[in-house]
Write an enzyme that holds these catalytic residues in place. Structure first.
Site, short mmCIF file in Angstrom:
data_model
loop_
_atom_site.label_atom_id
_atom_site.label_comp_id
_atom_site.label_asym_id
_atom_site.label_seq_id
_atom_site.Cartn_x
_atom_site.Cartn_y
_atom_site.Cartn_z
N THR A 269 28.72 -55.60 -23.75
CA THR A 269 28.58 -57.04 -23.98
C THR A 269 27.96 -57.75 -22.78
O THR A 269 27.13 -58.65 -22.95
CB THR A 269 29.95 -57.64 -24.29
OG1 THR A 269 30.88 -57.25 -23.28
CG2 THR A 269 30.47 -57.15 -25.64
N PHE A 396 34.83 -65.05 -26.04
CA PHE A 396 35.70 -63.96 -25.59
C PHE A 396 36.91 -63.78 -26.49
O PHE A 396 37.90 -63.15 -26.10
CB PHE A 396 36.14 -64.22 -24.14
CG PHE A 396 35.01 -64.14 -23.15
CD1 PHE A 396 34.56 -62.92 -22.69
CD2 PHE A 396 34.39 -65.30 -22.70
CE1 PHE A 396 33.51 -62.84 -21.79
CE2 PHE A 396 33.33 -65.24 -21.80
CZ PHE A 396 32.89 -64.01 -21.33
N CYS A 403 39.50 -61.46 -24.63
CA CYS A 403 39.06 -60.37 -23.77
C CYS A 403 39.79 -60.41 -22.42
O CYS A 403 39.71 -61.41 -21.70
CB CYS A 403 37.55 -60.47 -23.56
SG CYS A 403 36.89 -59.29 -22.37
#
Length: 454
Positions: A269, A396, A403
């Site tokens: 990512t 996120f 995350c």
């Protein structure tokens, strides 16, 4: 009595629903087009299984209520379970190893820990700078080099592994195997199950790649057990750490899954984020000039970056956040209600019915974002950022399942982008038109630059 109505969606075919209408190589972009047509919510019929997709901040706020909805993974993540098991990224919200690993690993992403990673991040960014200095007048493949950068960074910071990706023309075999697995996982999610069963060679290659990735990680774990390190990195915490609440430890199998999760999610990512950011900067010379001016003010020519410099790179962070708004590199997450629920608008969800938040569409919700397709870093000026609704920007993920490495990723991206702009003028290919490569994540495909030392 609450009046309910069906969730809209494209008309499909008998039995197979919308499956034949789904372009495997641009699935997210297809869904973004459907979001423009249907608005805040629509559903896709996967051969009888209907998946609602949420595209508005209003509905996202509802489904992000963790008292009413839990994380529930969906394809293609479910297809990755043979690879990553119940690692942090592929575990459902009620799986015990998720909470156990999360509690053990939180210290690895504290501010104190991030400061300890700074020198390693600098080392790998230096490898990128050296490669680009040596490129001369040749085009550099931006996404490929950002992949080298971020893979080497997470491997060194998390596991004390030097993969030396910049020393080789070909990608590390780990990356090659990983890309094949991700592409096959994405493809399987757009085909009927019986078709996947018939693809014998693809199944065999999928299994072989997963076996290689497992072997690679198991070898990393064996090396660390044989040669313990005083470094308290991710691997050290997993091998030696205990749950502060219960004293429980992670099993070797789960440690393998967590290492794979961080090697994949920890680089895939962020490499996309940096690639998109460089693309947008080259397309917006005025923004590039502002960003370079900030970098020159924080890091005068020839100056070495310090950890404290990162907080001074405000415009660099705005560039990264606006990039994540337009192209969030992890483009979706899924949740499910604990009980039957009716969403605003009268859309009914059954208990445990999976619903997916489509981030590129959410981040373009016209009810929140003025000129949503325009790249405008001033949306994230600190004075304006506070006015962004909290559920309108979710690159996120959400809540407790957001995350865990968000701050690590942003620190790495700020450092790398600042170092690139400190050292190079960027020359883009005027013939290039943005093409998105979709696997589990998103990144520019075929994007290249010439870099001129400043």
């Amino acid at each position: 009595m609450i009046t309910t109505r069906a969730i809209p969606g494209p008309r499909g075919l008998p039995v197979i629903g919308n499956l034949l209408q789904l372009p495997r190589e641009r699935l997210t972009q297809h869904f973004m087009m459907l979001a423009q047509e249907h608005g805040g919510i629509f559903s896709i019929n996967f051969a009888g299984y209907r998946l609602p997709l949420i595209c508005s901040a209003e509905l996202t706020e509802v489904v992000c209520n963790e008292k009413q909805f839990r994380k529930l993974i969906s394809p293609p993540l479910t297809t990755l379970r043979p690879l990553a098991g119940d690692g942090l990224f592929t575990a459902n919200g009620d799986e015990p190893n998720w909470a156990l690993a999360h509690r053990i690993l939180i210290p690895a992403f504290s501010q104190r820990a991030r400061r300890l990673y700074f020198d390693a991040m600098q080392e790998i960014a230096g490898n990128l700078i050296n490669k680009w200095h040596a490129s001369g007048s040749q085009w550099v493949d931006v996404s490929a080099d950002m992949t080298r950068l971020t893979l080497d960074t997470i491997a060194l910071c998390g596991f004390e592994q030097r993969l030396a990706s910049f020393a080789h023309a070909e990608m590390h075999p780990f990356v090659q195997a990983m890309v094949r697995v991700l592409e096959e996982a994405m493809a399987r999610s757009t085909r009927p199950r019986w078709v996947n069963q018939l693809r014998v060679f693809a199944k065999k290659r999928f299994q072989q790649d997963i076996a290689y990735l497992h072997h690679f990680v198991d070898d990393v774990i064996r090396q660390r057990r044989a040669h313990p390190s005083p470094v308290k990195d991710l691997l050290g915490l997993m091998l030696e750490g205990a749950d502060p609440a219960t004293g429980a430890r992670l099993s070797d199998t789960n440690i393998r899954y967590q290492v794979i999760t961080f090697l994949i999610a920890g680089h895939e990512t962020t490499s996309g984020l940096l690639s998109f950011a460089l693309y947008f900067l080259t397309q917006h010379p005025e923004v590039l000039a502002r960003t370079v001016a900030e970098v020159d003010g924080v890091l005068p020519r020839g100056t070495a970056m310090t950890y404290e410099d990162l907080d001074r790179l405000v415009i660099v962070e705005q560039v990264l956040e606006e990039t994540l708004r337009l192209w969030p590199t992890a483009p979706a997450f899924s949740v499910a209600p604990y009980a039957d629920t009716v969403l605003p608008g009268g859309y009914r969800l059954a208990k445990d019915q999976r619903v997916t938040v489509l981030l590129p569409a959410l981040h373009r919700d016209p009810a929140v974002w003025d000129r949503p397709e325009q790249f405008d870093i001033d949306r994230f000026d600190p004075a304006r950022r506070v006015n962004i609704p909290p559920h309108a920007f979710k690159p996120f993920g959400n809540g407790s399942r957001a995350c865990i490495g968000k701050q690590f990723a942003m620190m790495e991206a700020k450092l790398a982008l600042a170092r690139v702009l400190q050292n190079f003028d960027l020359v883009h290919d005027p013939a290039y038109r943005l093409t998105i490569k979709e696997t589990l994540s998103l990144k520019p495909d075929g994007f290249r630059l010439k870099v001129k030392p400043r």
